[in-house]
Structure formats: C-alpha cells, structure tokens
Design an enzyme around this catalytic site. Sequence first.
Site, PDB file in Angstrom:
ATOM      1  N   THR A   1       0.848  -1.198   0.000  1.00 52.02           N
ATOM      2  CA  THR A   1       0.000   0.000   0.000  1.00 52.02           C
ATOM      3  C   THR A   1       0.884   1.249   0.000  1.00 52.02           C
ATOM      4  O   THR A   1       2.060   1.205   0.364  1.00 52.02           O
ATOM      5  CB  THR A   1      -0.932   0.025   1.225  1.00 52.02           C
ATOM      6  OG1 THR A   1      -0.169   0.242   2.420  1.00 52.02           O
ATOM      7  CG2 THR A   1      -1.707  -1.282   1.343  1.00 52.02           C
TER       8      THR A   1
ATOM      9  N   ALA B   1       1.864   2.740  -2.707  1.00 50.36           N
ATOM     10  CA  ALA B   1       2.876   2.195  -3.609  1.00 50.36           C
ATOM     11  C   ALA B   1       3.441   3.181  -4.622  1.00 50.36           C
ATOM     12  O   ALA B   1       4.383   2.840  -5.332  1.00 50.36           O
ATOM     13  CB  ALA B   1       2.292   0.992  -4.364  1.00 50.36           C
TER      14      ALA B   1
ATOM     15  N   SER C   1       4.673   6.350  -4.082  1.00 48.08           N
ATOM     16  CA  SER C   1       5.503   7.439  -3.580  1.00 48.08           C
ATOM     17  C   SER C   1       6.418   6.942  -2.468  1.00 48.08           C
ATOM     18  O   SER C   1       6.069   6.017  -1.732  1.00 48.08           O
ATOM     19  CB  SER C   1       4.620   8.574  -3.049  1.00 48.08           C
ATOM     20  OG  SER C   1       5.380   9.720  -2.733  1.00 48.08           O
ATOM     21  N   GLY C   2       7.590   7.540  -2.362  1.00 50.35           N
ATOM     22  CA  GLY C   2       8.469   7.324  -1.229  1.00 50.35           C
ATOM     23  C   GLY C   2       8.831   5.879  -0.974  1.00 50.35           C
ATOM     24  O   GLY C   2       9.245   5.133  -1.869  1.00 50.35           O
TER      25      GLY C   2
ATOM     26  N   GLY D   1       7.023   3.256  -0.279  1.00 52.92           N
ATOM     27  CA  GLY D   1       6.229   2.265  -0.997  1.00 52.92           C
ATOM     28  C   GLY D   1       6.705   2.073  -2.417  1.00 52.92           C
ATOM     29  O   GLY D   1       6.811   0.936  -2.905  1.00 52.92           O
TER      30      GLY D   1
ATOM     31  N   SER E   1       7.390   3.841  12.573  1.00 50.61           N
ATOM     32  CA  SER E   1       8.339   4.954  12.605  1.00 50.61           C
ATOM     33  C   SER E   1       9.055   4.930  13.943  1.00 50.61           C
ATOM     34  O   SER E   1       8.539   4.392  14.932  1.00 50.61           O
ATOM     35  CB  SER E   1       7.601   6.290  12.436  1.00 50.61           C
ATOM     36  OG  SER E   1       8.459   7.389  12.680  1.00 50.61           O
TER      37      SER E   1
ATOM     38  N   TYR F   1       0.731  12.577  13.810  1.00 49.63           N
ATOM     39  CA  TYR F   1       1.491  11.501  13.147  1.00 49.63           C
ATOM     40  C   TYR F   1       2.167  10.610  14.186  1.00 49.63           C
ATOM     41  O   TYR F   1       2.102   9.379  14.097  1.00 49.63           O
ATOM     42  CB  TYR F   1       2.516  12.119  12.202  1.00 49.63           C
ATOM     43  CG  TYR F   1       3.345  11.116  11.436  1.00 49.63           C
ATOM     44  CD1 TYR F   1       2.887  10.584  10.238  1.00 49.63           C
ATOM     45  CD2 TYR F   1       4.591  10.708  11.896  1.00 49.63           C
ATOM     46  CE1 TYR F   1       3.646   9.664   9.511  1.00 49.63           C
ATOM     47  CE2 TYR F   1       5.358   9.791  11.198  1.00 49.63           C
ATOM     48  CZ  TYR F   1       4.888   9.275  10.006  1.00 49.63           C
ATOM     49  OH  TYR F   1       5.634   8.364   9.308  1.00 49.63           O
TER      50      TYR F   1
END
Length: 380
Positions: A16, A18, A20-21, A23, A145, A158
Amino acid sequence: MPIKLKPLVEQVLVVTGATSGNGLATVEEAVRRGAAVVAVSRNEAALIALRDRLATDSGRIAICVADVSDLAAVERVVDVAVGAFGHFDSWINNAGIGTYGTLDQVPVADHRRVFDVNYFGVLHGSLVAARHLRGRGGAIVNVGSILGDRTIIQQGPYSATKHAVQALTDTLRMELEHDGAGVSVTLIKPGAIDTPFPEHARNFMDQPPRLPPPLYAPQVVADAVLFACAHPRRTLYAGGGGLLSSILSQAAPRLTDAIMEWAGTGLQQKPTDPGNPFRRDNLYRPRAAALRGSQDVHARKSSLALQAQKPSSPVLVAGLLGAGLFLVAGRYMTRGRREGEGRSCRTEGDFDIADVRRGQCIRRPRGAHLSVVTRKRTSA
C-alpha cells in the site's frame, strides 16, 4: 503451524502507498528481485504509469486503486491479487499521511484523517491479510516509525498514530502466534527518510517543513521491508540515526524532551527551500507522486544499523544492543546512587537528618529543631 516464509523471488507482495516514497522504492526493488507485486494507491494515474513502466521490463505487477481508510476498498485488493496471481504471500502496510503544526493548530478533523489512514489503514490491511494468510503462512509487514518510540514536536498526530501502530502490531503478532497461524508480523521503524513526506504533509507552521537530519534514501526502508517478507523479525530499524534517537529517548526522556523543545521546530523547517508546490498537501486527495523529496538534502544510501539487524552480522547486533543497554543501565545506576544517598542520610545514629534532594543532607543533633530546606523552581 510454524512460520516458513518463501524466498522473495517466489512471493506475491501487496504494497500500500505504492506510488511514492518508501512504498514506491519497495515496489521497484521487489520487482527487480523477481517478486510479483500488487501495487495499491489512491493515485490512479501514478499507478498506471508505474505498471506500464515496470511491465515493460518484464516485471510482474498488478494495480489496485484504493484508499486504505476504506475497509471495503482494502478488501477489493485481495480480489485483485487472487485474480492476477492466485494468492499473495506478504502484505506491506505502508500508506501514510501527516501534518506539521501544534496539536492546537491542527483541526480535529485533520487529526481524525491522519488516524483514518495511518492507524485504521494498517488495521484494515492487517485484518484482511491475516484472514487470507492464516493457516497457509506468510508475512504482514507494518511500516511504523521511530516516532512510535519517541514523539517529535510539530508532528503530534502523526506520532500518535505510530504509537498506536506499534500497539496494534504487537497485539496482532501475539494473537496470530497464539493461534498457530504461521504468519510473521514485523514492524519497520524508519528514521528520517528522503521521501516527499514534508511536501505531502498539510502544514500549519509559518515556514515550509522538512525532515530533520540525518536522512536516508527510501531504498533503505525497502531493503528492511523485503528482508522482513522472507525472514521473520519482530522489529527492524531502518537508519542508524533513528535507532540512536530511540535509544536516547529511552535512556534520557527528559533530556530528549528538552532537546526537542529547544531545537525541534527549527530542525523541521526549511524556509529557503519549500520544495515542489505541486506536491503540497495530500491529506484528503493524492498529489504528484515521486520517489524522493525535491528539497536539496543529503540522504545516506545505506544503513549499517539495518545490516547489523540481519543474521549475517551478529557481532554488530551485539554491539548495538550493548550500547543501548549501557546507556539505560547508566541512567538507572545514577538514579540508584542518588536514592541510596538519601536513605543513608536518614539512618545515621546520633543525628536527625533532613533530606534536601539531589543527594544533599542537613545534619542536626538528635532532638534539635529541624528546618526543612526547599528549593522553588523559577520559570523563565
């Protein structure tokens, strides 16, 4: 049943977030290593472009447009995976969004949106994946994280979701182990990674956001994720800077608070380099996707700390654990000495002792009047 994970080249992965960044790095590297991938994202145009690009190089890839905050949409991902490849072996919950600003600045609706994606999105993916993998085996890999260990100023919502994801992941692991489901559950804890996150996050600060150094390339996270798909692990830290930050926060939480209060906001602002305006704010709708951020930063391409957590490096693992234990032990030994000093003061035979904290004592002949000395804190 025991956990037995296939080699990556024999696996079908669901990823998921997928496009960007982290993923995107995971999808690209998985396909390069020979795995089949079901790429999931809200961004349909970016998914189509990704599929066309990787399929041209004989990559095995299917796509599914879905917002992970929608359980029904996540359940459709299974249909896509089964229709394209017959099954899946590993499910990677990677999609995430964020905000910059104080708790009071961020509207409650935006707090909820961050939880809808970062926590409930992981919950949806975990439940759907567990139902499919239970009894047949496989891996669930959640991208958390270091902010699940140590919150950071200006990223309260976050950080709260990443604390929640850690609790969710641990609970899921225990439940599946108890049932003998044969499913590995791993939490990946990246440090600061050079992704478009600062540009994608909704910003309430008065300056453009950035991630605090040291930064690592998204391929470091992809390496951790793909390792966890084939090797059962409880936790993997992606980036030594994040690991050291986590250790420091456990060993000296008040010191870490003070550092955050003093420098945390400035380290997360980059007024001279706001980044790509077309990527700004993807909280409720997708924006331009990319592998890396557009700000001028230095990102390390590898992580010694991550390699140390793999089985081929037991000496480095022992060294990292030893350093962490040394810091924590030092903290508690210091506390113990202070507490011991206080106790010894009170037990001297011919004197009444008044403890003034910080290991200091006032000694008076027994029976004499004692005046207790106190220190009042002054506010700046």
